[in-house]
Design a protein around this motif. Structure first.
Motif, PDB file in Angstrom:
ATOM      1  N   ASP A   1       0.827  -1.206   0.000  1.00  0.00           N
ATOM      2  CA  ASP A   1       0.000   0.000   0.000  1.00  0.00           C
ATOM      3  C   ASP A   1       0.865   1.260   0.000  1.00  0.00           C
TER       4      ASP A   1
ATOM      5  N   LYS B   1      -1.114   4.426  -1.229  1.00  0.00           N
ATOM      6  CA  LYS B   1      -2.448   4.249  -0.659  1.00  0.00           C
ATOM      7  C   LYS B   1      -2.491   4.620   0.827  1.00  0.00           C
TER       8      LYS B   1
ATOM      9  N   ASP C   1      -3.534   7.987   7.383  1.00  0.00           N
ATOM     10  CA  ASP C   1      -4.827   7.437   6.977  1.00  0.00           C
ATOM     11  C   ASP C   1      -4.570   6.245   6.069  1.00  0.00           C
ATOM     12  N   PHE C   2      -5.038   5.069   6.500  1.00  0.00           N
ATOM     13  CA  PHE C   2      -4.798   3.851   5.729  1.00  0.00           C
ATOM     14  C   PHE C   2      -5.793   2.780   6.144  1.00  0.00           C
ATOM     15  N   LYS C   3      -5.797   1.679   5.392  1.00  0.00           N
ATOM     16  CA  LYS C   3      -6.704   0.580   5.684  1.00  0.00           C
ATOM     17  C   LYS C   3      -5.997  -0.501   6.486  1.00  0.00           C
ATOM     18  N   SER C   4      -6.697  -1.076   7.451  1.00  0.00           N
ATOM     19  CA  SER C   4      -6.161  -2.206   8.200  1.00  0.00           C
ATOM     20  C   SER C   4      -5.815  -3.319   7.219  1.00  0.00           C
TER      21      SER C   4
ATOM     22  N   LYS D   1      -9.469  -4.347   6.358  1.00  0.00           N
ATOM     23  CA  LYS D   1      -9.635  -3.275   5.366  1.00  0.00           C
ATOM     24  C   LYS D   1     -10.455  -2.113   5.922  1.00  0.00           C
ATOM     25  N   LYS D   2     -10.593  -2.052   7.232  1.00  0.00           N
ATOM     26  CA  LYS D   2     -11.253  -0.932   7.891  1.00  0.00           C
ATOM     27  C   LYS D   2     -10.376   0.308   7.788  1.00  0.00           C
ATOM     28  N   GLU D   3     -11.003   1.469   7.542  1.00  0.00           N
ATOM     29  CA  GLU D   3     -10.258   2.716   7.433  1.00  0.00           C
ATOM     30  C   GLU D   3      -9.770   3.164   8.809  1.00  0.00           C
TER      31      GLU D   3
ATOM     32  N   SER E   1      -7.784   6.299  10.788  1.00  0.00           N
ATOM     33  CA  SER E   1      -7.349   7.687  10.698  1.00  0.00           C
ATOM     34  C   SER E   1      -6.717   8.050  12.034  1.00  0.00           C
TER      35      SER E   1
END
Length: 300
Positions: free
Chosen positions: A156, A161, A270-273, A277-279, A281
């Motif tokens: 990512d 990302k 800010d990224f996804k787990s 895939k949870k956001e 922040s």
């Protein structure tokens, strides 16, 4: 235990489990090979080899934890944990702290502190850095706690990302209150130099900025990185005639009388787990030395 559990889709019936792990789960060949050798891949609670033929809608479990060691001594150094789950830990690094041991700094690093924390909390993890910061830059750093999380987040990061937000206090007023600096950064081939320059031979480097607060002769600037070159924000802001306060490499020597390092703080991620895939922040407040600097120039 840190693991991945899945039910194999029916369309993979008759195919090798290796193909499913690579195509559907996106696991790397290295991770698959390592887990297979250690017998950490199970189908219906039974360890299988990678040529196992799937029957469809079977239960798969990949155990992500493995016995690993790292030549980093645990040291009882306080760390500011902003977020932690079974896959990652995000810490707010103090200024003047090296991230990973080097020849010059073999102890007192963030990695030494993390190894102690993992040991004391009985977590069989090694330090897998997803992001890094200069010694004198404070703020948020992501560490993967297993091979899968590190692999996913590193991918990512390379694909931009992960949003990385910084706050910097600069000399003078930016010409525009917001904009983009798109200038290539190059490392001169001079022995021993760490300084970077703007040069067309360098890599394309992009920094988006916005003035957050304007003082008498300084600005508090938010920077959002689109690329992540070494010293990128420091080089870009200095190239515009607005070096960061305290940055003696790209700015003014006399700043060191007011702040002992560059006034640059990685305040936001800010990224996804990697698993859910949870956001996420995450934010970190400005450290004391930058707050004192701001109060000082605010009163001028």
């Amino acid at each position: 235990m840190s693991h991945i559990k899945k039910i194999v889709p029916k369309e993979y019936e008759g195919r090798k489990i290796r193909e499913y792990l690579k195509e559907d789960l996106g696991l790397s060949s290295r991770l698959i090979r390592s887990a297979s050798i250690d017998k950490r891949i199970y189908v219906n609670n039974k360890a299988v080899k990678m040529n196992y033929i799937l029957k469809g809608e079977e239960n798969i479990l990949i155990d992500l934890m493995k016995e690993e060691s790292q030549n980093i001594d645990p040291e009882n150094i306080p760390i500011d944990i902003v977020y932690e789950d079974e896959d990652i830990i995000v810490v707010n690094k103090s200024p003047n702290m090296v991230v990973h041991p080097t020849k010059r700094h073999q102890s007192g690093t963030l990695a030494n502190a993390l190894m102690y924390y993992f040991k004391e909390s009985n977590q069989k993890c090694i330090v897998r850095l997803v992001s890094r910061l200069d010694m004198d830059t404070s703020g948020l750093i992501i560490i993967g706690k297993n091979q899968y999380a590190h692999m996913e987040l590193s991918k990512d990061m390379s694909e931009n990302k992960i949003e990385k937000r910084y706050l910097a206090v600069v000399h003078g007023h930016m010409k525009d209150t917001e904009g983009t600096i798109d200038l290539p950064i190059y490392r001169p081939e001079e022995e021993g130099t760490i300084r970077r320059v703007i040069d067309e031979r360098g890599q394309r480097s992009i920094t988006h900025y916005k003035v957050v607060e304007r003082f008498k002769d300084s600005d508090l600037v938010e920077c959002l990185l689109e690329t992540g070159r070494t010293h990128q924000i420091r080089v870009h802001l200095s190239s515009q005639g607005h070096p960061i306060w305290g940055d003696t490499l790209y700015g003014l020597e006399e700043d060191s009388e007011i702040i002992k390092r560059q006034a640059l703080h990685a305040y936001g991620l800010d990224f996804k787990s990697p698993r859910t895939k949870k956001e996420l922040s995450l934010r970190a407040d400005l450290p004391e030395d930058i707050r004192v600097l701001i109060e000082t120039i605010r009163m001028e």
